[in-house]
Design an enzyme around this catalytic site. Structure first.
Site, PDB file in Angstrom:
ATOM      1  N   CYS A 332       3.712   3.849   7.049  1.00 36.26           N
ATOM      2  CA  CYS A 332       2.995   2.596   7.307  1.00 36.26           C
ATOM      3  C   CYS A 332       1.842   2.725   8.302  1.00 36.26           C
ATOM      4  O   CYS A 332       0.742   2.245   8.015  1.00 36.26           O
ATOM      5  CB  CYS A 332       3.932   1.480   7.741  1.00 36.26           C
ATOM      6  SG  CYS A 332       5.647   1.899   7.859  1.00 36.26           S
ATOM      7  N   ARG A 361      12.890  12.593   8.364  1.00 34.77           N
ATOM      8  CA  ARG A 361      13.826  11.793   9.140  1.00 34.77           C
ATOM      9  C   ARG A 361      15.010  12.668   9.504  1.00 34.77           C
ATOM     10  O   ARG A 361      15.638  13.279   8.627  1.00 34.77           O
ATOM     11  CB  ARG A 361      14.306  10.586   8.321  1.00 34.77           C
ATOM     12  CG  ARG A 361      13.154   9.659   7.993  1.00 34.77           C
ATOM     13  CD  ARG A 361      13.605   8.493   7.150  1.00 34.77           C
ATOM     14  NE  ARG A 361      12.453   7.668   6.814  1.00 34.77           N
ATOM     15  CZ  ARG A 361      12.505   6.605   6.010  1.00 34.77           C
ATOM     16  NH1 ARG A 361      13.668   6.255   5.479  1.00 34.77           N
ATOM     17  NH2 ARG A 361      11.421   5.915   5.752  1.00 34.77           N
ATOM     18  N   GLN A 379       8.183   9.953  -0.470  1.00 32.04           N
ATOM     19  CA  GLN A 379       8.326   8.597  -0.982  1.00 32.04           C
ATOM     20  C   GLN A 379       7.196   8.237  -1.936  1.00 32.04           C
ATOM     21  O   GLN A 379       6.073   8.705  -1.766  1.00 32.04           O
ATOM     22  CB  GLN A 379       8.291   7.601   0.174  1.00 32.04           C
ATOM     23  CG  GLN A 379       9.410   7.765   1.179  1.00 32.04           C
ATOM     24  CD  GLN A 379       9.268   6.776   2.323  1.00 32.04           C
ATOM     25  OE1 GLN A 379       8.206   6.710   2.940  1.00 32.04           O
ATOM     26  NE2 GLN A 379      10.320   6.034   2.585  1.00 32.04           N
ATOM     27  N   ASP A 381       5.459   5.697  -1.753  1.00 37.47           N
ATOM     28  CA  ASP A 381       5.279   4.606  -0.806  1.00 37.47           C
ATOM     29  C   ASP A 381       4.018   3.807  -1.137  1.00 37.47           C
ATOM     30  O   ASP A 381       3.044   4.358  -1.649  1.00 37.47           O
ATOM     31  CB  ASP A 381       5.149   5.198   0.604  1.00 37.47           C
ATOM     32  CG  ASP A 381       5.621   4.213   1.664  1.00 37.47           C
ATOM     33  OD1 ASP A 381       6.019   3.092   1.305  1.00 37.47           O
ATOM     34  OD2 ASP A 381       5.582   4.581   2.846  1.00 37.47           O
ATOM     35  N   HIS A 383       1.786   0.173   0.476  1.00 35.94           N
ATOM     36  CA  HIS A 383       1.715  -0.985   1.353  1.00 35.94           C
ATOM     37  C   HIS A 383       0.697  -1.956   0.785  1.00 35.94           C
ATOM     38  O   HIS A 383      -0.370  -1.546   0.370  1.00 35.94           O
ATOM     39  CB  HIS A 383       1.335  -0.565   2.775  1.00 35.94           C
ATOM     40  CG  HIS A 383       2.414   0.252   3.415  1.00 35.94           C
ATOM     41  ND1 HIS A 383       2.454   1.617   3.323  1.00 35.94           N
ATOM     42  CD2 HIS A 383       3.528  -0.118   4.101  1.00 35.94           C
ATOM     43  CE1 HIS A 383       3.537   2.062   3.948  1.00 35.94           C
ATOM     44  NE2 HIS A 383       4.214   1.047   4.425  1.00 35.94           N
ATOM     45  N   LYS A 462      14.299  -7.166   3.778  1.00 35.57           N
ATOM     46  CA  LYS A 462      13.944  -6.339   2.636  1.00 35.57           C
ATOM     47  C   LYS A 462      14.829  -6.630   1.440  1.00 35.57           C
ATOM     48  O   LYS A 462      15.932  -7.153   1.577  1.00 35.57           O
ATOM     49  CB  LYS A 462      14.031  -4.862   3.014  1.00 35.57           C
ATOM     50  CG  LYS A 462      15.404  -4.449   3.517  1.00 35.57           C
ATOM     51  CD  LYS A 462      15.443  -2.969   3.891  1.00 35.57           C
ATOM     52  CE  LYS A 462      16.845  -2.567   4.311  1.00 35.57           C
ATOM     53  NZ  LYS A 462      17.044  -1.137   4.427  1.00 35.57           N
ATOM     54  N   HIS A 508       5.855  -3.554   2.460  1.00 37.44           N
ATOM     55  CA  HIS A 508       6.148  -2.127   2.285  1.00 37.44           C
ATOM     56  C   HIS A 508       6.973  -2.023   1.012  1.00 37.44           C
ATOM     57  O   HIS A 508       7.912  -2.784   0.847  1.00 37.44           O
ATOM     58  CB  HIS A 508       7.037  -1.574   3.395  1.00 37.44           C
ATOM     59  CG  HIS A 508       6.547  -1.819   4.785  1.00 37.44           C
ATOM     60  ND1 HIS A 508       6.248  -0.794   5.635  1.00 37.44           N
ATOM     61  CD2 HIS A 508       6.329  -2.951   5.486  1.00 37.44           C
ATOM     62  CE1 HIS A 508       5.870  -1.287   6.808  1.00 37.44           C
ATOM     63  NE2 HIS A 508       5.912  -2.594   6.741  1.00 37.44           N
TER      64      HIS A 508
END
Length: 633
Positions: A332, A361, A379, A381, A383, A462, A508
């Site tokens: 992000c 992580r 990911q 991912d 946004h 979420k 997200h």
RNA sequence: GCCGGGAUAGCUCAGCUGGCAGAGCACCGCUCUUGUAAAGCGGUUGUCGCGGGUUCGAUUCCCGCUCCCGGCUCCA
């Protein structure tokens, strides 16, 4: 007193009659087979009195609800056996669970897998003499606490302390008595087909600051055949394990030189790249633009984003010229950086940025699991920066895209709405707004979901998309998260049509979740038999004798030129052996070529699991396969 | 991280109480030239996870470490 049966008929009973009395009033056979009684959807013990006007359904061993009762009763017998074998054991809780039961103990000495057999043997010895389950209601709390203290059962003391006086019940079978709400079987007689499966550590009340107890898992069924079938399914599931198939199909491996980070082999990378190709097409079709952001950042950005305070434990750090740096656990801030690199207008919104984002992580070492739980996570991912008014539509768009993706793979998915956690940033009004927006979006999209209170991200609520793996474990795939915090913290703005500055909202989302995990899930979902478009090798060409090698090579070249993944197998092995190996490799198309095929410009097609389908002109088959792969069928 | 189990050939695994490390598959070579799920014969393959200790001697026993496996939400 009158009660109603499921068929609508009434039943007259004396006052104070129990569920068992009701069953007996219908018939002695039902009374014998009865396991519990369902009243208004609640499964209750047969020994409890029924009340005027209630609608009763007698549960017998043929009803699925009865399994939980059987398993709970079996858990009691297991606890009894453990107490026989290890006097002084402190007992905690022993519920029925999805596929069986467990009981938690604090044992005087460590036990190992061999001890499960000892416990099972003791259980069978106990069960050789059937015992009645006796329920005692309205137990006096003070006396009970005193008793548990004198028996050195601290967990039972703690449990009883949390219960309202007068609403406490005990169950006794033979020489074992346990604090228990029930329901239980009438006697131990139906407990026959059971098996203790595994032993593991589990913290008292799931809290790692508490004592580690020994948990023993088992399962039970009314019929031995059902137990056998269940054990067979477990074995079958182990065969689907993505770690096993990943090695057998030469897709990836993991190594202690890089815990939690898979090494992708050429064949696994084919799957990865096909998914990437799909991902790029979806980005194009759904209005996302692809970006790429750094992996290592100054810790300043993590302080500002809040990750430093809330997520530091799970982050990796390094430094350069004494300047502390953090490896990104999420993408992000990188996407925010792109947003804020320029002045933004309402005309730019919604701005959808997508990245195959590599994050790291630091997971507790015991949590790592093949591709499904990794440290190195890629990911899909994205946004979405948008105005408040656009939030709901954008969330709905994410849910629709998710449905589209899972539809391609026929993946069953379960939605969960996770709300504000204890450890969070932002005031309650903002959380109200964010949770409301997600709930609205779910309702408008017509999606059913489970509520998972307190499990949201620290910056916002979420919607999580879960699937279940080959052995019944649930894994999160996708997530759609709403966030008003990050825009605040990074002072993100856009200029509205009123020429004033406004704060954008931020969504997200990851829908595949992580490529690593998604591929792991796909391996188990397909048991390695990937559809044509994903198969690492789509066609293998087998010459009957080495005089056909040249033709076989030509066939493979022709398919490759058409965009397919094909190769000849020119080893001097028998055709039968090459077919066996190709089937084991789950290759979708096996093409056998010999004198007849060379003559006719044809190939003999054998589809995976379908056997020999006969000769086909090469050109015809090639076009058909190209179309099939293109359509991702 | 914590509890329990484990790590032996590329893979799956055997190796009783300490005494020269094994099988099947894979791999390599030769023979066979093969028609829809495994052709025959021969051969190679090991820091017994890493480090320390005990011992005449350790894959085996002890200690530490690393990694892997099962689990750590299912409330009496």
């Amino acid at each position: 007193m009158k009660v109603t049966l499921p068929d609508g008929s009434g039943l007259d009973l004396p006052d104070g009659a129990s569920g068992l009395d009701a069953a007996a009033a219908v018939g002695p056979r039902l009374a014998k087979a009865a396991v519990a009684v369902q009243v208004n959807g609640e499964v209750r013990d047969l020994r409890l009195p029924v009340r005027e006007g209630e609608t009763l359904r007698i549960i017998t061993d043929r009803d699925p609800e009865a399994l939980a009762v059987l398993r709970h009763s079996t858990a009691h017998v297991m606890a009894q056996a453990v107490l026989h074998l290890w006097p002084g054991t402190k007992i905690a809780i022993g519920p029925a669970i999805a596929d069986g039961f467990y009981y938690d103990f604090e044992l005087p000495e460590p036990i190992g897998p061999d001890d499960l057999e000892r416990i099972e043997a003791e259980m069978r010895r106990i069960l050789a003499t059937p015992a009645e389950f006796v329920r005692e209601d309205g137990v006096d709390k003070t006396a009970l606490l005193e008793r548990f203290r004198s028996e050195h059962q601290p967990y039972k003391v703690e449990l009883a302390q949390g219960l309202p006086d007068g609403d406490i019940s005990l169950y006794r079978n033979d020489d074992f008595e346990d604090l228990c709400r029930g329901p239980h079987l009438q006697t131990t007689a139906p407990i026959k087909a059971f098996k203790l499966l595994s032993q593991a550590g589990a913290y008292w009340r799931g809290d790692s600051s508490n004592t580690m107890l020994t948990r023993i898992y088992g399962t039970a069924f009314f019929k031995q055949a059902d137990l056998d079938e269940h054990l067979r399914l477990l074995e079958e599931a182990r065969r689907r394990d993505h770690r096993r198939i990943g090695r057998e199909l030469d897709l990836f491996h993991t190594s202690e030189v890089a815990p939690g980070a898979p090494f992708w082999h050429p064949r696994g990378m084919v799957i990865w790249n096909e998914l990437t190709r799909l991902w790029r097409e979806l980005n194009r079709d759904w209005g996302y633009r692809e970006v790429r952001t750094p992996i290592i950042y100054s810790v300043d950005i993590w302080r500002r984003s809040g990750h430093w305070d809330k997520y530091r434990e799970n982050m990796f750090f390094t430094e350069k010229d004494e300047r502390p740096l953090g490896v990104k656990p999420m993408n992000c801030p990188g996407h925010v950086e792109i947003y804020t690199a320029d002045r933004r207008s309402y005309r730019d919104l919604p701005m959808r940025l997508a990245e195959q984002g590599l994050v790291h992580r630091d997971e507790p070492s015991g949590a790592l699991h093949g591709l499904l739980r990794v440290i190195h996570i890629t990911q899909d991912d994205a946004h979405i920066f948008c105005t408040d008014d656009q939030v709901e539509d954008e969330v709905i768009g994410c849910l629709e895209l998710a449905r589209h993706i899972y539809g391609i793979f026929d993946l069953p998915v379960r939605l969960e709405l996770s709300t504000r956690p204890e450890n969070r940033i932002g005031d309650d009004a903002l959380w109200d707004r964010a949770e409301g927006a997600l709930a609205n979006a779910l309702a408008r999209a017509g999606e059913a979901y489970d509520l998972n209170e307190g499990d949201g991200a620290f910056y916002g609520p979420k919607i999580d998309l879960h699937m279940t793996d080959s052995v019944g474990r649930s894994w999160q795939m996708g997530t759609v998260q709403l966030d008003y915090q990050m825009p605040e913290r990074f002072d993100m703005v856009y200029t509205g049509d009123d020429n004033a500055e406004h704060r954008p909202a931020m969504v997200h989302r990851a829908l595949f979740g992580a490529f690593e995990r998604f591929i792991g899930i796909l391996i188990e979902h397909y048991a390695g038999a990937f559809p044509l478009w994903l198969a690492p090798v789509q066609a293998i060409v087998l010459p009957v004798a080495d005089r056909h090698d040249e033709y076989a090579t030509g066939v493979a070249d022709d398919l490759v030129a058409a965009g397919l993944r094909a190769e000849p197998d020119l080893r001097t092995e028998s055709v039968g052996k090459k077919i066996a190996e190709a089937e084991h490799q789950r290759i979708p198309c096996i093409l056998v070529v010999g004198d007849k095929e060379v003559e006719a410009g044809a190939v003999s097609l054998r589809r995976r699991d379908e056997g020999n389908l006969g000769a086909r002109p090469l050109a015809e088959l090639r076009d058909e396969l190209v179309a099939e792969a293109e359509q991702r069928r």
